[in-house]
Design a protein around this motif. Sequence first.
Motif, PDB file in Angstrom:
ATOM      1  N   SER A  58       0.749  -1.211  -0.151  1.00  0.00           N
ATOM      2  CA  SER A  58      -0.161  -0.091  -0.006  1.00  0.00           C
ATOM      3  C   SER A  58       0.925   1.227   0.084  1.00  0.00           C
ATOM      4  N   LEU A  59       0.239   2.376  -0.310  1.00  0.00           N
ATOM      5  CA  LEU A  59       1.007   3.667  -0.350  1.00  0.00           C
ATOM      6  C   LEU A  59       0.222   4.813   0.209  1.00  0.00           C
ATOM      7  N   ARG A  60       0.672   5.605   0.950  1.00  0.00           N
ATOM      8  CA  ARG A  60      -0.097   6.579   1.770  1.00  0.00           C
ATOM      9  C   ARG A  60       1.073   7.907   1.852  1.00  0.00           C
ATOM     10  N   ARG A  61       0.269   9.049   2.227  1.00  0.00           N
ATOM     11  CA  ARG A  61       1.024  10.033   2.480  1.00  0.00           C
ATOM     12  C   ARG A  61       1.054  10.369   3.881  1.00  0.00           C
ATOM     13  N   ILE A  62       1.958  10.902   4.751  1.00  0.00           N
ATOM     14  CA  ILE A  62       1.978  11.242   5.862  1.00  0.00           C
ATOM     15  C   ILE A  62       2.810  12.616   5.989  1.00  0.00           C
ATOM     16  N   GLY A  63       2.214  13.731   5.974  1.00  0.00           N
ATOM     17  CA  GLY A  63       3.002  14.946   5.826  1.00  0.00           C
ATOM     18  C   GLY A  63       3.460  15.013   4.350  1.00  0.00           C
ATOM     19  N   GLU A  64       4.806  15.336   4.313  1.00  0.00           N
ATOM     20  CA  GLU A  64       5.447  15.486   2.975  1.00  0.00           C
ATOM     21  C   GLU A  64       6.223  14.165   2.532  1.00  0.00           C
ATOM     22  N   ALA A  65       5.914  13.122   3.256  1.00  0.00           N
ATOM     23  CA  ALA A  65       6.574  11.723   3.038  1.00  0.00           C
ATOM     24  C   ALA A  65       5.588  10.696   2.339  1.00  0.00           C
ATOM     25  N   ASP A  66       6.219  10.035   1.630  1.00  0.00           N
ATOM     26  CA  ASP A  66       5.605   8.883   0.845  1.00  0.00           C
ATOM     27  C   ASP A  66       5.929   7.631   1.869  1.00  0.00           C
ATOM     28  N   VAL A  67       4.827   6.896   2.257  1.00  0.00           N
ATOM     29  CA  VAL A  67       4.779   5.787   3.048  1.00  0.00           C
ATOM     30  C   VAL A  67       4.337   4.563   2.209  1.00  0.00           C
ATOM     31  N   VAL A  68       5.283   3.750   2.126  1.00  0.00           N
ATOM     32  CA  VAL A  68       5.007   2.411   1.531  1.00  0.00           C
ATOM     33  C   VAL A  68       5.105   1.301   2.538  1.00  0.00           C
ATOM     34  N   THR A  69       3.913   0.297   2.366  1.00  0.00           N
ATOM     35  CA  THR A  69       3.980  -0.924   3.399  1.00  0.00           C
ATOM     36  C   THR A  69       4.132  -1.891   2.425  1.00  0.00           C
ATOM     37  N   VAL A  70       5.147  -2.847   3.063  1.00  0.00           N
ATOM     38  CA  VAL A  70       5.377  -4.228   1.980  1.00  0.00           C
ATOM     39  C   VAL A  70       5.366  -5.326   2.927  1.00  0.00           C
ATOM     40  N   GLY A  71       4.689  -6.337   2.594  1.00  0.00           N
ATOM     41  CA  GLY A  71       4.506  -7.637   3.144  1.00  0.00           C
ATOM     42  C   GLY A  71       5.754  -8.524   3.010  1.00  0.00           C
ATOM     43  N   ALA A  72       6.374  -8.481   1.930  1.00  0.00           N
ATOM     44  CA  ALA A  72       7.404  -9.439   1.543  1.00  0.00           C
ATOM     45  C   ALA A  72       8.336  -8.715   0.706  1.00  0.00           C
ATOM     46  N   LEU A  73       9.584  -9.188   0.656  1.00  0.00           N
ATOM     47  CA  LEU A  73      10.651  -8.244   0.025  1.00  0.00           C
ATOM     48  C   LEU A  73      10.626  -8.131  -1.499  1.00  0.00           C
ATOM     49  N   ASP A  74       9.945  -9.205  -2.318  1.00  0.00           N
ATOM     50  CA  ASP A  74       9.570  -9.069  -3.700  1.00  0.00           C
ATOM     51  C   ASP A  74       8.413  -7.989  -4.191  1.00  0.00           C
ATOM     52  N   GLN A  75       7.863  -7.511  -3.007  1.00  0.00           N
ATOM     53  CA  GLN A  75       6.911  -6.383  -3.356  1.00  0.00           C
ATOM     54  C   GLN A  75       7.515  -5.018  -3.219  1.00  0.00           C
ATOM     55  N   LEU A  76       8.790  -5.172  -2.838  1.00  0.00           N
ATOM     56  CA  LEU A  76       9.390  -3.618  -2.630  1.00  0.00           C
ATOM     57  C   LEU A  76       9.515  -2.874  -4.074  1.00  0.00           C
ATOM     58  N   ALA A  77       9.815  -3.546  -5.107  1.00  0.00           N
ATOM     59  CA  ALA A  77      10.148  -2.780  -6.324  1.00  0.00           C
ATOM     60  C   ALA A  77       8.877  -2.473  -6.935  1.00  0.00           C
ATOM     61  N   GLY A  78       7.797  -3.138  -6.835  1.00  0.00           N
ATOM     62  CA  GLY A  78       6.716  -2.585  -7.191  1.00  0.00           C
ATOM     63  C   GLY A  78       5.908  -1.303  -6.586  1.00  0.00           C
ATOM     64  N   ALA A  79       6.280  -1.493  -5.068  1.00  0.00           N
ATOM     65  CA  ALA A  79       5.694  -0.582  -4.249  1.00  0.00           C
ATOM     66  C   ALA A  79       6.460   0.977  -4.751  1.00  0.00           C
ATOM     67  N   LEU A  80       7.809   0.630  -4.947  1.00  0.00           N
ATOM     68  CA  LEU A  80       8.459   2.080  -5.276  1.00  0.00           C
ATOM     69  C   LEU A  80       8.079   2.495  -6.445  1.00  0.00           C
ATOM     70  N   ARG A  81       7.591   1.735  -7.559  1.00  0.00           N
ATOM     71  CA  ARG A  81       7.159   2.177  -8.760  1.00  0.00           C
ATOM     72  C   ARG A  81       5.640   3.009  -8.608  1.00  0.00           C
ATOM     73  N   LYS A  82       4.998   2.881  -7.691  1.00  0.00           N
ATOM     74  CA  LYS A  82       3.949   3.421  -7.485  1.00  0.00           C
ATOM     75  C   LYS A  82       3.997   4.910  -6.803  1.00  0.00           C
ATOM     76  N   VAL A  83       5.203   5.165  -6.020  1.00  0.00           N
ATOM     77  CA  VAL A  83       5.672   6.199  -5.394  1.00  0.00           C
ATOM     78  C   VAL A  83       6.179   7.054  -6.780  1.00  0.00           C
ATOM     79  N   LEU A  84       6.883   6.525  -7.524  1.00  0.00           N
ATOM     80  CA  LEU A  84       7.311   7.413  -8.854  1.00  0.00           C
ATOM     81  C   LEU A  84       6.450   7.568  -9.816  1.00  0.00           C
ATOM     82  N   ALA A  85       5.223   6.880  -9.857  1.00  0.00           N
ATOM     83  CA  ALA A  85       4.275   7.117 -10.765  1.00  0.00           C
ATOM     84  C   ALA A  85       3.569   8.516 -10.936  1.00  0.00           C
TER      85      ALA A  85
END
Length: 417
Positions: free
Chosen positions: A390-417
């Motif tokens: 999941s992706l959310r905003r807290i203040g000026e920061a992007d906060v991503v939650t990952v449940g497994a290591l292989d989810q990290l790359a996909g979560a970062l792509r959402k931040v950069l989208a």
Amino acid sequence: MTTHVAAPPAAAVEGTAAERAGDLLSRLGRRARSIASIARPITWVLLAAALGLWLGGLILGWRELVIAAVVITAVLALCTLFLIGRTAYEVTLDLNRTRVVVGERAIGALTLANGGSRAILPSRVVLPVGAGRGVFDVGRLAAGDSVEELFAIPTQKRGILQVGPVAVLRGDPLGLFERFHRRDAPVDLFVHPRTVLFDGQSLGFLRDLEGLPATDLSPDDVSFHALREYHPGDDLRHVHWKSTARTGTVMVRQYEETRRSHFVIALSRQPADYREPEEFELAISAAGSLGLRALRDSQRVEVRVQGRALPAGSGKQFLDSLSGLQHSSPREGSIVELAGVVGADLALASVVVLVCGSRTSAEQLRVACSRLPFGARVLAVVAETGATPSLRRIGEADVVTVGALDQLAGALRKVLA
């Protein structure tokens, strides 16, 4: 002419004698401990039993007790004969790799050679590995011969395992006596955390090769801002001669400070931030993956945890430091205090990544982000085993939650989208 030699003071003589006596007692104590370490606990029980039987048999006149005492004493004496013999092996311990990833096997070879002129009787060789140990039975080794033993070390957990020192064990068949001879220095085996690779450059956070402009003005940088009048002490290299000729006043260039590609990872190792040990391991793997990507992009990487900075000059050095990372004590502070240290010590950071567990509250993240360097791009990675990305905003920061290591790359792509 008679020469008189002054006798040493009595106190000095007494002091020297006391020191010699102390040294003698110390050597005797070390020798006694060395001899006592040869006997196993069961041996001391048998020695006490033999002594009791001897006394009981002689005092009471019971022949049966004396016979039992003779048998036990004979067994102990025969077992000590197995300690006699040379164990002068030339030992070579070789690991094919001293750095592996969790789940990989480290393969090694233990070579024992007899460099003497006489044969070495059969013995056992003990190889400590972390908290465990491996035992190899070595047969009689003639002069000039050698034997090689292969072994594999499973690595289910991240950490730093000490392999060795190799110890040659001489003992009896009943296991009453054991004599160890250590033959080599230990070798550290680094078990690195799992990491994943990212595609793309610079994680998408820094698109400007020259860095991110800040609002602070500087007399010397790469981002031109404006012209101003010359003040005593200004560098004459920055004089703008065309404007000076046009206005009749010496004008100098003024620049904006820029934030270089300075990538900072703040990894919380506070136990209260994590629900279970697996979350802590996931957070370490995420931090390792992000740091390796930044290092491959030739960024300057700094890693902070509670209480200290981790070496991160190269990928190997960075993963080595993560291998030995353990939880911190409560007095070393939470992620909020960690962010405060980053804000105070690394004020020119361009990107800051906070890594923590699922027990870190949104309010803690908000306060932590507020303490980070002003103008830096902030990303928070929350490790929560089994969670949906999941992706959310807290203040000026992007906060991503990952449940497994292989989810990290996909979560970062959402931040950069």
